[in-house]
Scaffold this active site. Structure first.
Site, PDB file in Angstrom:
ATOM      1  N   HIS A 221      47.375  29.016  35.976  1.00 57.87           N
ATOM      2  CA  HIS A 221      48.151  29.193  37.198  1.00 57.87           C
ATOM      3  C   HIS A 221      48.853  27.876  37.486  1.00 57.87           C
ATOM      4  O   HIS A 221      48.202  26.826  37.485  1.00 57.87           O
ATOM      5  CB  HIS A 221      47.240  29.533  38.379  1.00 57.87           C
ATOM      6  CG  HIS A 221      46.518  30.833  38.237  1.00 57.87           C
ATOM      7  ND1 HIS A 221      45.517  31.229  39.087  1.00 57.87           N
ATOM      8  CD2 HIS A 221      46.641  31.839  37.342  1.00 57.87           C
ATOM      9  CE1 HIS A 221      45.062  32.414  38.735  1.00 57.87           C
ATOM     10  NE2 HIS A 221      45.730  32.799  37.675  1.00 57.87           N
TER      11      HIS A 221
ATOM     12  N   HIS B 240      43.111  41.859  42.953  1.00 58.42           N
ATOM     13  CA  HIS B 240      43.205  42.860  41.899  1.00 58.42           C
ATOM     14  C   HIS B 240      42.414  44.119  42.234  1.00 58.42           C
ATOM     15  O   HIS B 240      41.368  44.052  42.884  1.00 58.42           O
ATOM     16  CB  HIS B 240      42.669  42.297  40.581  1.00 58.42           C
ATOM     17  CG  HIS B 240      43.388  41.062  40.120  1.00 58.42           C
ATOM     18  ND1 HIS B 240      42.958  40.295  39.063  1.00 58.42           N
ATOM     19  CD2 HIS B 240      44.510  40.448  40.581  1.00 58.42           C
ATOM     20  CE1 HIS B 240      43.764  39.283  38.889  1.00 58.42           C
ATOM     21  NE2 HIS B 240      44.720  39.347  39.798  1.00 58.42           N
TER      22      HIS B 240
ATOM     23  N   ARG C   5      35.093  27.057  38.622  1.00 60.25           N
ATOM     24  CA  ARG C   5      35.069  26.432  39.946  1.00 60.25           C
ATOM     25  C   ARG C   5      34.349  25.086  39.925  1.00 60.25           C
ATOM     26  O   ARG C   5      33.765  24.651  40.906  1.00 60.25           O
ATOM     27  CB  ARG C   5      34.418  27.380  40.959  1.00 60.25           C
ATOM     28  CG  ARG C   5      35.152  28.729  41.013  1.00 60.25           C
ATOM     29  CD  ARG C   5      34.779  29.569  42.202  1.00 60.25           C
ATOM     30  NE  ARG C   5      35.418  30.874  42.150  1.00 60.25           N
ATOM     31  CZ  ARG C   5      36.659  31.123  42.516  1.00 60.25           C
ATOM     32  NH1 ARG C   5      37.423  30.155  42.946  1.00 60.25           N
ATOM     33  NH2 ARG C   5      37.154  32.353  42.443  1.00 60.25           N
TER      34      ARG C   5
ATOM     35  N   HIS D 231      41.278  31.267  29.874  1.00 60.19           N
ATOM     36  CA  HIS D 231      41.907  31.117  31.185  1.00 60.19           C
ATOM     37  C   HIS D 231      41.469  29.781  31.767  1.00 60.19           C
ATOM     38  O   HIS D 231      40.290  29.470  31.833  1.00 60.19           O
ATOM     39  CB  HIS D 231      41.485  32.251  32.123  1.00 60.19           C
ATOM     40  CG  HIS D 231      42.378  32.399  33.323  1.00 60.19           C
ATOM     41  ND1 HIS D 231      42.552  31.398  34.251  1.00 60.19           N
ATOM     42  CD2 HIS D 231      43.169  33.429  33.734  1.00 60.19           C
ATOM     43  CE1 HIS D 231      43.392  31.801  35.186  1.00 60.19           C
ATOM     44  NE2 HIS D 231      43.790  33.030  34.881  1.00 60.19           N
TER      45      HIS D 231
ATOM     46  N   HIS E  93      50.225  40.261  40.518  1.00 57.24           N
ATOM     47  CA  HIS E  93      50.969  39.154  41.115  1.00 57.24           C
ATOM     48  C   HIS E  93      52.448  39.495  41.248  1.00 57.24           C
ATOM     49  O   HIS E  93      53.080  39.168  42.263  1.00 57.24           O
ATOM     50  CB  HIS E  93      50.813  37.892  40.265  1.00 57.24           C
ATOM     51  CG  HIS E  93      49.398  37.399  40.166  1.00 57.24           C
ATOM     52  ND1 HIS E  93      49.029  36.349  39.350  1.00 57.24           N
ATOM     53  CD2 HIS E  93      48.255  37.815  40.776  1.00 57.24           C
ATOM     54  CE1 HIS E  93      47.731  36.139  39.466  1.00 57.24           C
ATOM     55  NE2 HIS E  93      47.235  37.019  40.316  1.00 57.24           N
TER      56      HIS E  93
ATOM     57  N   GLU F 185      51.224  31.530  34.093  1.00 60.76           N
ATOM     58  CA  GLU F 185      51.081  32.843  34.734  1.00 60.76           C
ATOM     59  C   GLU F 185      51.931  32.923  36.006  1.00 60.76           C
ATOM     60  O   GLU F 185      51.938  31.991  36.818  1.00 60.76           O
ATOM     61  CB  GLU F 185      49.610  33.077  35.084  1.00 60.76           C
ATOM     62  CG  GLU F 185      49.328  34.457  35.661  1.00 60.76           C
ATOM     63  CD  GLU F 185      47.845  34.734  35.804  1.00 60.76           C
ATOM     64  OE1 GLU F 185      47.503  35.675  36.550  1.00 60.76           O
ATOM     65  OE2 GLU F 185      47.036  34.031  35.173  1.00 60.76           O
TER      66      GLU F 185
ATOM     67  N   ASP G 280      46.989  38.219  46.507  1.00 62.95           N
ATOM     68  CA  ASP G 280      46.485  38.159  45.138  1.00 62.95           C
ATOM     69  C   ASP G 280      45.078  38.757  45.119  1.00 62.95           C
ATOM     70  O   ASP G 280      44.079  38.051  45.202  1.00 62.95           O
ATOM     71  CB  ASP G 280      46.462  36.696  44.666  1.00 62.95           C
ATOM     72  CG  ASP G 280      45.908  36.548  43.246  1.00 62.95           C
ATOM     73  OD1 ASP G 280      45.532  37.573  42.649  1.00 62.95           O
ATOM     74  OD2 ASP G 280      45.831  35.412  42.752  1.00 62.95           O
TER      75      ASP G 280
ATOM     76  N   HIS H 251      48.369  40.452  32.020  1.00 63.04           N
ATOM     77  CA  HIS H 251      47.199  40.785  32.831  1.00 63.04           C
ATOM     78  C   HIS H 251      47.501  42.102  33.527  1.00 63.04           C
ATOM     79  O   HIS H 251      48.292  42.147  34.474  1.00 63.04           O
ATOM     80  CB  HIS H 251      46.926  39.682  33.856  1.00 63.04           C
ATOM     81  CG  HIS H 251      46.307  38.456  33.254  1.00 63.04           C
ATOM     82  ND1 HIS H 251      46.257  37.250  33.918  1.00 63.04           N
ATOM     83  CD2 HIS H 251      45.697  38.258  32.056  1.00 63.04           C
ATOM     84  CE1 HIS H 251      45.654  36.359  33.147  1.00 63.04           C
ATOM     85  NE2 HIS H 251      45.313  36.949  32.018  1.00 63.04           N
TER      86      HIS H 251
ATOM     87  N   ASP I 186      51.298  38.779  35.064  1.00 68.06           N
ATOM     88  CA  ASP I 186      50.260  39.478  35.821  1.00 68.06           C
ATOM     89  C   ASP I 186      50.938  40.531  36.688  1.00 68.06           C
ATOM     90  O   ASP I 186      51.766  40.201  37.547  1.00 68.06           O
ATOM     91  CB  ASP I 186      49.469  38.491  36.688  1.00 68.06           C
ATOM     92  CG  ASP I 186      48.265  39.138  37.356  1.00 68.06           C
ATOM     93  OD1 ASP I 186      48.482  40.068  38.170  1.00 68.06           O
ATOM     94  OD2 ASP I 186      47.129  38.732  37.096  1.00 68.06           O
TER      95      ASP I 186
ATOM     96  N   GLU J 108      41.615  42.095  34.444  1.00 75.03           N
ATOM     97  CA  GLU J 108      40.832  41.139  35.226  1.00 75.03           C
ATOM     98  C   GLU J 108      40.293  41.841  36.474  1.00 75.03           C
ATOM     99  O   GLU J 108      40.490  41.400  37.596  1.00 75.03           O
ATOM    100  CB  GLU J 108      41.681  39.946  35.630  1.00 75.03           C
ATOM    101  CG  GLU J 108      42.241  39.146  34.472  1.00 75.03           C
ATOM    102  CD  GLU J 108      43.120  38.021  34.941  1.00 75.03           C
ATOM    103  OE1 GLU J 108      42.931  36.881  34.510  1.00 75.03           O
ATOM    104  OE2 GLU J 108      44.035  38.286  35.766  1.00 75.03           O
TER     105      GLU J 108
ATOM    106  N   TYR K 119      40.217  27.692  37.898  1.00 76.59           N
ATOM    107  CA  TYR K 119      40.903  28.009  39.151  1.00 76.59           C
ATOM    108  C   TYR K 119      41.191  26.755  39.980  1.00 76.59           C
ATOM    109  O   TYR K 119      42.005  26.792  40.911  1.00 76.59           O
ATOM    110  CB  TYR K 119      40.055  28.965  39.991  1.00 76.59           C
ATOM    111  CG  TYR K 119      39.939  30.358  39.428  1.00 76.59           C
ATOM    112  CD1 TYR K 119      41.015  30.984  38.805  1.00 76.59           C
ATOM    113  CD2 TYR K 119      38.746  31.066  39.535  1.00 76.59           C
ATOM    114  CE1 TYR K 119      40.909  32.266  38.299  1.00 76.59           C
ATOM    115  CE2 TYR K 119      38.623  32.357  39.030  1.00 76.59           C
ATOM    116  CZ  TYR K 119      39.708  32.953  38.411  1.00 76.59           C
ATOM    117  OH  TYR K 119      39.604  34.221  37.907  1.00 76.59           O
TER     118      TYR K 119
END
Length: 276
Positions: free
Chosen positions: A108, A219, A39, A69, A172, A139, A217, A204, A169, A248, A72
């Site tokens: 993403h 998990h 982030r 990964h 997703h 993804e 979205d 994922h 994923d 995840e 974000y």
């Protein structure tokens, strides 16, 4: 042989090497990390000693497959400064993964224009000078708004005439309307037709808080979401026997123990020749 693991933290004095130590302690056969704060745009330098320790531990562990990964914040469908920062951030992740000797970088695609996303993916590869390794995996998304990559056909278009691959994923896919719960084999067959399962490097394996087609979205732990046993069908599908499976899910010692108990219980049901 199916490899599996968690998304692990690189916080602490040992940095990326600490993630390998944690993977070994948990008995994992793969792992995923961020190369920097997910982030923040600020890059994170890797010291020569950190890289050396990481590589040595990973070699000791039998070269566990590793995934980086991307941040974000990356939005390759954006315009202007956000697009430029996204491309540079992704290129940085690719360079870090190459330095560490890892196999995959997952990103993403973002929201906006699919054409812009594809342009950004390929520019990041050029900037990082990546040829064979790591492979950049796009993804699939849960959809909603202008998010790119919720449909397998759109992923197919992004991959066309590129060296890119796919990270599937399961949460997703379910949130985007693919019924992983009732028909996991059919969903994988649809992905095989659209993309080709040989281009799927990582799965994922996440359960879903949201329902089928919800676009949520969020998990959930294995067997604690809306997909449930359907995930076993994905994990044990013989077409995915050579893939890397990453969970995840929220983490604590108790949560890890639950997810590993479920996952390893399912793996015991795999044909012996597949896991040999």
């Amino acid at each position: 042989m199916r490899r599996y693991g968690f998304h692990l933290s690189i916080a602490g004095k040992k940095g990326v090497a600490g993630a390998v130590e944690e993977a070994l302690g948990l008995g994992l056969t793969a792992f995923q990390i961020f190369a920097k704060s997910p982030r923040s745009w600020k890059p994170r330098a890797l010291s020569p000693s950190e890289v050396e320790t990481f590589r040595a531990l990973r070699e000791l562990a039998g070269e566990l497959p590793g995934v980086v990964h991307a941040s974000y914040l990356v939005n390759l469908g954006a315009e202007g400064e956000l697009w430029e920062k996204s491309v540079m951030s992704l290129a940085d992740d690719l360079e870090k993964a190459r330095l560490l000797g890892l196999e995959y970088v997952v990103v993403h695609p973002g929201s906006g224009s699919p054409e812009r996303v594809k342009e950004g993916l390929l520019k990041a590869l050029r900037l990082a000078g990546v040829r064979d390794k790591p492979q950049l995996l796009v993804e699939n998304t849960a959809g909603g708004g202008e998010k790119v990559g919720a449909r397998f056909e759109e992923l197919s278009w992004l991959l066309e005439d590129t060296p890119l691959g796919v990270c599937l994923d399961t949460c997703h896919a379910y949130a985007a309307g693919y019924d992983v719960k009732e028909a996991p084999e059919a969903v994988l067959t649809e992905l095989e037709r659209a993309v080709g399962l040989e281009r799927v490097g990582v799965v994922h394996l996440n359960d879903s808080v949201g329902g089928l087609g919800s676009r949520i979205d969020h998990h959930a732990h294995l067997l604690q979401g809306r997909i449930g046993e359907g995930l076993k069908g994905v994990l044990l599908d013989p077409r995915l026997s050579d893939k890397v499976f990453i969970l995840e899910t929220p983490r604590s010692p108790e949560e890890d123990a639950w997810n590993l108990r479920v996952l390893r219980g399912w793996l015991e049901e795999a044909p012996a020749q597949e896991e040999a």
